[in-house]
Design a protein around this motif. Sequence first.
Motif, PDB file in Angstrom:
ATOM      1  N   GLN A  23       0.821  -1.221   0.000  1.00 17.08           N
ATOM      2  CA  GLN A  23       0.000   0.000   0.000  1.00 17.08           C
ATOM      3  C   GLN A  23       0.850   1.263   0.000  1.00 17.08           C
ATOM      4  O   GLN A  23       0.413   2.305  -0.467  1.00 17.08           O
ATOM      5  CB  GLN A  23      -0.960  -0.027   1.199  1.00 17.08           C
ATOM      6  CG  GLN A  23      -2.097  -1.024   0.967  1.00 17.08           C
ATOM      7  CD  GLN A  23      -2.819  -1.434   2.244  1.00 17.08           C
ATOM      8  OE1 GLN A  23      -2.402  -1.066   3.340  1.00 17.08           O
ATOM      9  NE2 GLN A  23      -3.887  -2.197   2.092  1.00 17.08           N
ATOM     10  N   GLY A  25       3.372   1.500  -1.806  1.00 16.93           N
ATOM     11  CA  GLY A  25       3.974   1.563  -3.153  1.00 16.93           C
ATOM     12  C   GLY A  25       5.285   0.808  -3.255  1.00 16.93           C
ATOM     13  O   GLY A  25       6.063   1.021  -4.184  1.00 16.93           O
ATOM     14  N   ASN A  41       1.653  -2.933  -6.622  1.00 19.78           N
ATOM     15  CA  ASN A  41       0.332  -2.482  -7.088  1.00 19.78           C
ATOM     16  C   ASN A  41       0.328  -2.344  -8.611  1.00 19.78           C
ATOM     17  O   ASN A  41       1.008  -1.480  -9.170  1.00 19.78           O
ATOM     18  CB  ASN A  41       0.028  -1.134  -6.413  1.00 19.78           C
ATOM     19  CG  ASN A  41      -1.350  -0.607  -6.793  1.00 19.78           C
ATOM     20  OD1 ASN A  41      -2.014  -1.144  -7.694  1.00 19.78           O
ATOM     21  ND2 ASN A  41      -1.779   0.449  -6.107  1.00 19.78           N
ATOM     22  N   LEU A  43      -1.694  -1.111 -10.542  1.00 23.23           N
ATOM     23  CA  LEU A  43      -2.321   0.101 -11.075  1.00 23.23           C
ATOM     24  C   LEU A  43      -1.484   1.355 -10.792  1.00 23.23           C
ATOM     25  O   LEU A  43      -1.904   2.466 -11.124  1.00 23.23           O
ATOM     26  CB  LEU A  43      -3.732   0.251 -10.478  1.00 23.23           C
ATOM     27  CG  LEU A  43      -4.615  -1.014 -10.606  1.00 23.23           C
ATOM     28  CD1 LEU A  43      -5.983  -0.792  -9.993  1.00 23.23           C
ATOM     29  CD2 LEU A  43      -4.748  -1.439 -12.071  1.00 23.23           C
ATOM     30  N   SER A  44      -0.325   1.183 -10.170  1.00 20.09           N
ATOM     31  CA  SER A  44       0.525   2.328  -9.823  1.00 20.09           C
ATOM     32  C   SER A  44       1.805   2.332 -10.658  1.00 20.09           C
ATOM     33  O   SER A  44       2.604   1.392 -10.597  1.00 20.09           O
ATOM     34  CB  SER A  44       0.885   2.268  -8.334  1.00 20.09           C
ATOM     35  OG  SER A  44       2.059   3.019  -8.085  1.00 20.09           O
ATOM     36  N   GLU A  46       4.483   4.205 -10.334  1.00 21.61           N
ATOM     37  CA  GLU A  46       5.709   4.277  -9.518  1.00 21.61           C
ATOM     38  C   GLU A  46       6.043   2.913  -8.911  1.00 21.61           C
ATOM     39  O   GLU A  46       7.197   2.507  -8.886  1.00 21.61           O
ATOM     40  CB  GLU A  46       5.579   5.308  -8.383  1.00 21.61           C
ATOM     41  CG  GLU A  46       5.505   6.753  -8.833  1.00 21.61           C
ATOM     42  CD  GLU A  46       4.154   7.097  -9.475  1.00 21.61           C
ATOM     43  OE1 GLU A  46       3.146   6.462  -9.090  1.00 21.61           O
ATOM     44  OE2 GLU A  46       4.116   7.983 -10.360  1.00 21.61           O
ATOM     45  N   ALA A  47       5.002   2.234  -8.413  1.00 23.53           N
ATOM     46  CA  ALA A  47       5.242   0.930  -7.771  1.00 23.53           C
ATOM     47  C   ALA A  47       5.737  -0.083  -8.801  1.00 23.53           C
ATOM     48  O   ALA A  47       6.701  -0.818  -8.554  1.00 23.53           O
ATOM     49  CB  ALA A  47       3.962   0.440  -7.099  1.00 23.53           C
ATOM     50  N   THR A 110       2.834  -1.410 -16.913  1.00 24.89           N
ATOM     51  CA  THR A 110       2.497  -2.772 -16.474  1.00 24.89           C
ATOM     52  C   THR A 110       2.400  -3.714 -17.670  1.00 24.89           C
ATOM     53  O   THR A 110       2.806  -4.877 -17.596  1.00 24.89           O
ATOM     54  CB  THR A 110       1.152  -2.764 -15.701  1.00 24.89           C
ATOM     55  OG1 THR A 110       1.265  -1.841 -14.623  1.00 24.89           O
ATOM     56  CG2 THR A 110       0.782  -4.136 -15.166  1.00 24.89           C
TER      57      THR A 110
END
Length: 339
Positions: A23, A25, A41, A43-44, A46-47, A110
Amino acid sequence: MSYDTKILKPTPVNIMEAANWLQKGEVIGFPTETVYGLAANALSVEAVRKIFQAKERPEDNPLIIHISNIHMLSQIISVVPPLAYKLAQKFWPGPFTMILPKKDAVPSITSGGLSTVGVRFPAHETAISIIEAAGFPLAAPSANLSGAPSPTTASHVWQDMNGKIPVIIDGGPCKIGLESTVVSVIDDVIHVLRPGAISVEDLCNITDHVEMDTSILNPIHSDAAVSSPGMKYRHYSPKAKIIIVESDLEKFSAFMRQFDNKKNVWAMVFDSDTVDFPCPYLTYGSQPKDQARALFGCLRKLDDLGAETAYVRSPEKGGVGLAVYNRLLRAAGFEVIHL
Ligand code: TXA
Ligand code: MG
């Protein structure tokens, strides 16, 4: 950023800790039934970027998104063809990945810049608990350094990721040991991009329209357009030079005797083989399922033991055996000797 990487048992408290890192990241190592994954994640931006950095993975090689229930599909996929639903019903949760058209919510990093993305619902209690606790789908490639054999234990992940990620959740050795079967479903045809524990035979039981990508058994040039970008990269390779030997045990033994007991030349044979040569050797199971479970650990062990070259008895190629052979071909750079 450098971490003091912890290996934690999959207790409820530790699963919460892993979810907290996600959570925030960050990237974590987690077990699945196939191989260990390096999760963030999905959908992130940066992550997900941190996954590519930790693995040293080329950014045009897309990731697989892991979900913990079928409803999560609608968050990330725009169109699910009827055949894909049928396959999901049959093979999920399980070692099976489908390439489907992505929604805009899935960032381009992604999917490696593609309009499609791979999705998998793993059959592993801890993996599912971590996704549920995080509350979002997880992008997760295998948790090895790019090009190295995939990790099938938490300590393999630690070898490659120590200092790069905060936490590895230890679920013990992976039950399957090879990565999931990857397929794309277009116009009622199942196109197999990467063989795995869901075999080509299993897929042929669903429909007559199953095609195998040529990259499964043939080398791909690095500048060629390929259906699965992962196929063009060097893969599953230990530092030792791997050579596959297609022969019966008798000819294999006679071939190995030429090396006398040179200590850097190794053999990889079946558990059931009676060894009759002086070289050192490892065994990697006898049945295809055992070979799948043992293969990547053996490839890593060859490096730990300082092997320079290893001659490997070629496996059976039916069922999950095709996946074993596909990974070996790549580890060997497609070098096969026929005796
Ligand atoms: O069993 C598995 O699938 C493991 C565990 C952690 O779930 N994951 C895994 O991920 O093996 P990775 O990133 O090592 O392999 C993903 C493969 C790559 O060969 C990639 O090119 C292909 O799937 N792939 C992913 N998305 C794709 C897409 N949109 N189109 C074509 N191929 C895709
Ligand atoms: Mg991989």
